[in-house]
Design a protein around this motif. Structure first.
Motif, short mmCIF file in Angstrom:
data_model
loop_
_atom_site.label_atom_id
_atom_site.label_comp_id
_atom_site.label_asym_id
_atom_site.label_seq_id
_atom_site.Cartn_x
_atom_site.Cartn_y
_atom_site.Cartn_z
N ILE A 69 37.27 45.22 3.98
CA ILE A 69 37.81 43.35 3.64
C ILE A 69 37.21 42.29 4.60
O ILE A 69 36.53 43.23 6.01
N SER A 70 36.89 41.35 3.82
CA SER A 70 35.98 40.48 4.76
C SER A 70 36.62 38.60 4.13
O SER A 70 37.92 39.08 3.90
N LYS A 71 36.75 37.85 5.07
CA LYS A 71 37.20 36.70 5.06
C LYS A 71 36.26 35.42 5.56
O LYS A 71 35.47 35.60 6.30
N ASP A 72 35.85 34.88 4.61
CA ASP A 72 35.53 33.30 4.44
C ASP A 72 36.32 32.43 4.82
O ASP A 72 37.04 32.17 4.17
N ASN A 73 36.79 31.40 5.92
CA ASN A 73 36.97 30.92 6.31
C ASN A 73 37.16 29.29 6.31
O ASN A 73 38.21 28.51 5.80
N ALA A 74 35.96 28.87 5.73
CA ALA A 74 35.49 27.09 4.99
C ALA A 74 36.58 27.80 3.85
O ALA A 74 36.33 26.71 2.95
N LYS A 75 35.87 28.69 3.11
CA LYS A 75 36.47 28.71 1.94
C LYS A 75 38.38 29.21 1.77
O LYS A 75 38.44 29.54 0.48
N ASN A 76 39.15 29.50 2.82
CA ASN A 76 40.55 29.72 2.72
C ASN A 76 40.35 31.41 2.08
O ASN A 76 41.29 31.26 1.05
N THR A 77 39.58 32.42 2.12
CA THR A 77 39.72 33.47 0.68
C THR A 77 39.29 34.53 2.12
O THR A 77 38.65 34.52 2.60
N LEU A 78 40.56 35.68 1.78
CA LEU A 78 40.34 36.50 2.15
C LEU A 78 40.00 38.01 1.12
O LEU A 78 40.00 37.32 -0.42
N TYR A 79 39.09 38.51 1.18
CA TYR A 79 38.20 39.42 0.32
C TYR A 79 38.24 40.54 0.27
O TYR A 79 38.35 41.61 1.15
N LEU A 80 38.48 41.35 -1.17
CA LEU A 80 38.47 43.25 -0.41
C LEU A 80 37.73 43.80 -1.60
O LEU A 80 37.73 43.13 -3.44
N ARG A 81 36.21 44.58 -1.42
CA ARG A 81 35.51 44.96 -1.90
C ARG A 81 35.70 45.75 -1.99
O ARG A 81 35.84 46.66 -0.94
N MET A 82 36.54 46.69 -3.41
CA MET A 82 36.07 47.83 -3.88
C MET A 82 34.92 48.63 -4.46
O MET A 82 34.50 48.06 -5.49
N ASN A 83 34.19 49.75 -4.16
CA ASN A 83 33.44 49.93 -4.66
C ASN A 83 34.14 52.11 -4.52
O ASN A 83 35.28 52.11 -4.28
N SER A 84 33.26 52.85 -5.82
CA SER A 84 33.34 53.57 -5.80
C SER A 84 34.91 54.35 -6.10
O SER A 84 35.64 55.14 -6.19
#
Length: 127
Positions: A69-84
């Protein structure tokens, strides 16, 4: 309340990767928590991971080492990177948020902690 909109779901083969995005709007206090949950057909919704306003993260054992999980406050976006990715990761994925965590509480994967939910984005992993 925080408004949330997920995107980035799709179909992928086992072993592949996807990145989900959650665009959010609304006010988040300094002590907030945002997370990802998922629900497969016939199963209860389960926590995948959460991120506190201090950058701390917590993950379900089933996704540790594979999801981030990561977050870009400038873009007001939360991410979920899913591998494997595995077929058992197939589910509807939901973004969730709580704008303020009471002192003494922590950002965790307890569903009842969150009061704002997105509509979900479907992830399908084929074997």
């Amino acid at each position: 309340q925080v408004h949330l909109l997920e995107s980035g779901g799709g179909s992928v083969q086992a072993g592949g990767s996807l990145r989900l995005s959650c665009a959010f709007s609304g006010f988040l206090y300094s002590r907030n928590c945002m997370g990802w949950f998922r629900q497969a057909p016939g199963k209860e919704r389960e926590g995948v991971g959460a991120r506190g306003s201090d950058g701390s993260t917590i993950y379900a054992d089933s996704v540790k080492g594979r999801f981030t999980i990561s977050k870009d406050n400038a873009k007001n976006t939360l991410y979920l990177r899913m591998n494997s990715l595995k077929p058992e990761d197939s589910a509807m994925y939901y973004c969730a948020a709580v704008p303020f965590i009471r002192y003494g509480d922590t950002c965790n994967l307890y569903e009842g902690l969150f009061d704002s939910w997105g509509q979900g984005t479907q992830v399908t992993v084929s074997s």
